[in-house]
Design an enzyme around this catalytic site. Structure first.
Site, PDB file in Angstrom:
ATOM      1  N   GLY A  88       0.948  -1.338  -0.077  1.00 48.99           N
ATOM      2  CA  GLY A  88      -0.146   0.088  -0.088  1.00 48.99           C
ATOM      3  C   GLY A  88       0.814   1.187  -0.088  1.00 48.99           C
ATOM      4  O   GLY A  88       0.579   2.202  -0.712  1.00 48.99           O
ATOM      5  N   CYS A  89       1.747   1.188   0.945  1.00 48.77           N
ATOM      6  CA  CYS A  89       2.855   2.566   1.016  1.00 48.77           C
ATOM      7  C   CYS A  89       3.554   2.713  -0.298  1.00 48.77           C
ATOM      8  O   CYS A  89       3.707   3.974  -0.828  1.00 48.77           O
ATOM      9  CB  CYS A  89       3.838   2.333   2.057  1.00 48.77           C
ATOM     10  SG  CYS A  89       2.894   2.379   3.852  1.00 48.77           S
TER      11      CYS A  89
END
Length: 159
Positions: free
Chosen positions: A47-48
């Site tokens: 996600g990051c």
């Protein structure tokens, strides 16, 4: 964790932190220009990575609007540097290992996974205007859509 949540229109808490590329980032040093502060849980996680790469892709457009982007995570600098180099991230990624800045912005929160509660970083972003006030807040950000949301808000801010 501070008892009160930061609101739009409030003064953005100042900070000075070490960041990727041997930089130091400070909100006071950026006064007079808009800044996106985005808080992310951990460098080089799916996600990051999506979120960071989306912002990197939008960086030329954001730059034309005068917007500076700063990513903030509780990671120490070595993994942050590795993450920045691996994905060619040009904007500074700041290290907040004692989560003092995250606490000031209300992004160091109780989380829960498999029934276990723990403290961690909430994926949140703050658009700070040229006067140092919080113009927009995004909580529980969806990594894929974030760059487009920021670009739209930055365009509105630029007028």
């Amino acid at each position: 964790m501070s008892g009160q949540e930061l609101q739009e229109g409030a003064a953005a808490p100042d900070f000075t932190m070490p960041a990727s590329g041997g930089r130091t980032v400070s909100l006071a040093a950026l006064k007079g220009q808009p800044v996106l502060l985005y808080f992310y849980p951990k460098a080089d996680t799916p996600g990051c990575t999506k979120q960071a790469c989306g912002l990197q892709e939008a960086l030329p457009q954001l730059g034309r609007l005068g917007l500076t982007v700063i990513g903030i995570s509780p990671d120490k600098l070595p993994p942050i540097e590795k993450f920045a180099q691996k994905f060619g991230l040009e904007f500074p990624l700041a290290s907040d290992p004692d989560h003092k800045v995250a606490e000031a912005y209300g992004t160091w929160v109780e989380k829960s996974m498999y029934g276990r509660k723990y403290m961690g970083m909430e994926r949140s972003s703050f658009l700070v205007d040229a006067e140092g006030k919080v113009a927009r807040i995004w909580r529980k950000v969806k990594p894929e859509a974030h760059a487009a949301q920021v670009l739209e808000a930055a365009r509105q801010l630029a007028g």
